[in-house]
Write an enzyme that holds these catalytic residues in place. Sequence first.
Site, PDB file in Angstrom:
ATOM      1  N   GLU A 259       0.835  -1.213   0.000  1.00 49.10           N
ATOM      2  CA  GLU A 259       0.000   0.000   0.000  1.00 49.10           C
ATOM      3  C   GLU A 259       0.863   1.253   0.000  1.00 49.10           C
ATOM      4  OE1 GLU A 259      -1.640  -0.719   3.768  1.00 49.10           O
ATOM      5  OE2 GLU A 259      -3.126  -2.123   3.067  1.00 49.10           O
ATOM      6  N   PRO A 260       1.587   1.487  -1.073  1.00 48.55           N
ATOM      7  CA  PRO A 260       2.474   2.645  -1.074  1.00 48.55           C
ATOM      8  C   PRO A 260       1.712   3.960  -1.186  1.00 48.55           C
ATOM      9  CG  PRO A 260       2.447   1.615  -3.234  1.00 48.55           C
ATOM     10  CD  PRO A 260       1.635   0.734  -2.340  1.00 48.55           C
ATOM     11  N   GLY A 261       2.058   4.902  -0.321  1.00 49.51           N
ATOM     12  CA  GLY A 261       1.514   6.255  -0.438  1.00 49.51           C
ATOM     13  C   GLY A 261       2.650   7.167  -0.866  1.00 49.51           C
ATOM     14  N   ARG A 298       3.700  19.775   7.325  1.00 45.45           N
ATOM     15  CA  ARG A 298       4.642  18.726   7.746  1.00 45.45           C
ATOM     16  C   ARG A 298       5.863  19.225   8.528  1.00 45.45           C
ATOM     17  NH1 ARG A 298       6.841  15.403   4.460  1.00 45.45           N
ATOM     18  NH2 ARG A 298       6.251  13.450   5.457  1.00 45.45           N
ATOM     19  N   TYR A 302       5.572  17.406  12.103  1.00 44.26           N
ATOM     20  CA  TYR A 302       6.547  16.406  12.540  1.00 44.26           C
ATOM     21  C   TYR A 302       7.965  16.614  12.025  1.00 44.26           C
ATOM     22  CZ  TYR A 302       3.615  13.859   8.974  1.00 44.26           C
ATOM     23  OH  TYR A 302       2.832  13.476   7.917  1.00 44.26           O
ATOM     24  N   CYS A 328      -0.242  33.438  12.057  1.00 46.06           N
ATOM     25  CA  CYS A 328       0.099  34.223  13.241  1.00 46.06           C
ATOM     26  C   CYS A 328       0.446  33.347  14.430  1.00 46.06           C
ATOM     27  CB  CYS A 328      -1.024  35.199  13.540  1.00 46.06           C
ATOM     28  SG  CYS A 328      -1.144  36.403  12.212  1.00 46.06           S
ATOM     29  N   GLU A 329       1.429  32.527  14.268  1.00 48.50           N
ATOM     30  CA  GLU A 329       2.151  31.826  15.318  1.00 48.50           C
ATOM     31  C   GLU A 329       3.368  31.220  14.642  1.00 48.50           C
ATOM     32  OE1 GLU A 329      -0.012  28.029  16.587  1.00 48.50           O
ATOM     33  OE2 GLU A 329      -1.603  29.206  15.686  1.00 48.50           O
ATOM     34  N   TYR A 356       0.888  13.931   1.744  1.00 47.09           N
ATOM     35  CA  TYR A 356       0.502  14.514   3.037  1.00 47.09           C
ATOM     36  C   TYR A 356       0.706  16.031   3.089  1.00 47.09           C
ATOM     37  CZ  TYR A 356       0.801   9.561   3.948  1.00 47.09           C
ATOM     38  OH  TYR A 356       0.644   8.209   3.856  1.00 47.09           O
TER      39      TYR A 356
HETATM   40  C1  LIG Z   1      -0.866   5.688   5.642  1.00 46.40           C
HETATM   41  C2  LIG Z   1      -0.960   4.269   5.280  1.00 46.40           C
HETATM   42  C3  LIG Z   1      -0.213   3.759   4.203  1.00 46.40           C
HETATM   43  C4  LIG Z   1       0.756   4.599   3.402  1.00 46.40           C
HETATM   44  O1  LIG Z   1       1.929   4.908   4.086  1.00 46.40           O
HETATM   45  P1  LIG Z   1       3.129   5.651   3.339  1.00 46.40           P
HETATM   46  O2  LIG Z   1       4.165   5.832   4.381  1.00 46.40           O
HETATM   47  O3  LIG Z   1       2.614   6.945   2.816  1.00 46.40           O
HETATM   48  O4  LIG Z   1       3.572   4.797   2.217  1.00 46.40           O
HETATM   49  C5  LIG Z   1      -0.366   2.422   3.895  1.00 46.40           C
HETATM   50  N1  LIG Z   1      -1.221   1.627   4.581  1.00 46.40           N
HETATM   51  C6  LIG Z   1      -1.959   2.098   5.613  1.00 46.40           C
HETATM   52  C7  LIG Z   1      -2.882   1.178   6.319  1.00 46.40           C
HETATM   53  C8  LIG Z   1      -1.854   3.414   6.002  1.00 46.40           C
HETATM   54  O5  LIG Z   1      -2.576   3.860   7.033  1.00 46.40           O
END
Ligand SMILES: *Cc1c(COP(=O)(O)O)cnc(C)c1O
Length: 405
Positions: A259-261, A298, A302, A328-329, A356
């Site tokens: 599940e790459p984001g 971001r 973090y 304004c902070e 993100y």
């Molecule tokens: C956020 C998330 C991802 C993606 O994570 P990345 O660090 O962006 O690749 C994959 N699986 C689940 C369940 C998530 O909550």
Amino acid sequence: MNNADLLSIAKQFGGPLYVYDAEKIKFQYNRLSNAFSGVKNLKLNYATKALSNISVLSYIQKLGAGLDTVSIQEVRLGLAAGFEPHTIIYTPNGVSLNEIEEVAALGVQINIDNLSILEQFGSKYPKTPVCIRINPHVMAGGNSNISVGHIDSKFGISIHQIPHLKRITENTKMNINGIHMHTGSDILDIDVFLHASEILFETAKHFKDLSFIDFGSGFKVPYKTGDIETNIEELGERLTVKFNEFCKEYGRELTLAFEPGKFLVSEAGYFISKVNVVKQTTSTVFAQIDSGFNHLIRPMFYGSYHEIENISNPEGRERFYSVVGYICETDTFGSNRKISEINEGDFLSFKNAGAYCQTMASNYNSRFRPAEVLWINEEAHLIRKEETFDDILHNQVVLDFSELI
Ligand SMILES: *Cc1c(COP(=O)(O)O)cnc(C)c1O
């Protein structure tokens, strides 16, 4: 795409603006696919929450990806973008049984991450295929905000609860078709990831009717030159061997899912903003941009590093700047950054703004959320308009105080 392309887009659309390079998304998708070319059934489910513009989702669908979602709204976006329900996996954390039932009714793959909901869902719908999210208690990344597999994490069903988990699935006779883990972001150590995968294989042996094993995501991407990133090619080689061995032992060819984001979209994105003020103080030079953490949270949220370039004056002499926003902070994007000389009106480009950034944007200070542009075939396409004042007022109710006071 290069800085000259970005500058022409900035001049055409104005700032602040998010720009995404379709070629880069495709490149990363193919890179991940190729790394696992030794696996017969590979499924890459793009994590919607990283960047959820419907045109981006639709583009990624056309690359052949499935979709990973964490809310029913993301599921609906995915369906609207053209994903078939069976290509969507729903991996929520701590949502209501009600929402899970609604998503299951849409024909989407459910992934459950706690025993309470598992027992309730399994009792009501024993036939519906369910994937189980396991917490292998492996600390994959360095950032505790985004590392979700460790012992204190709220995510997943602990591997120490396998006996209870089995009791539930056996009593309900529910249909467990997948095993899942997502250990969080910033995987640097492939050995740690492979260790977690061993735990997942061990867990998988308890279930006889699996069709897939999902290893989540968390691949680390580089933010600046010299940064360490997850060695996807090495991970691909080594996990492929382990996965194929496991399938042999299990007696069936399973699907390997990810599940790459960030990996797909982070480096494809640029955030562009104009410099409003260059302010010399006794200690530094501030470049104040026409944006703030309302658009790119971001660094403040973090501590993420986003490389900043002056695309209006790329050849200028480099100087040290603190790049800050208009909120304004405290609102700092970067301190002591070496950037080619900045003049008021210049456009700055922030890298790694694909993941993100827009999805975490807000209307704080009652500012508009920016437009988004997709760069494809050397052309810029608007894929989200900048908000207007009507959007700020939309859904607000103006009370008639003549009746109340
Ligand atoms: C956020 C998330 C991802 C993606 O994570 P990345 O660090 O962006 O690749 C994959 N699986 C689940 C369940 C998530 O909550």
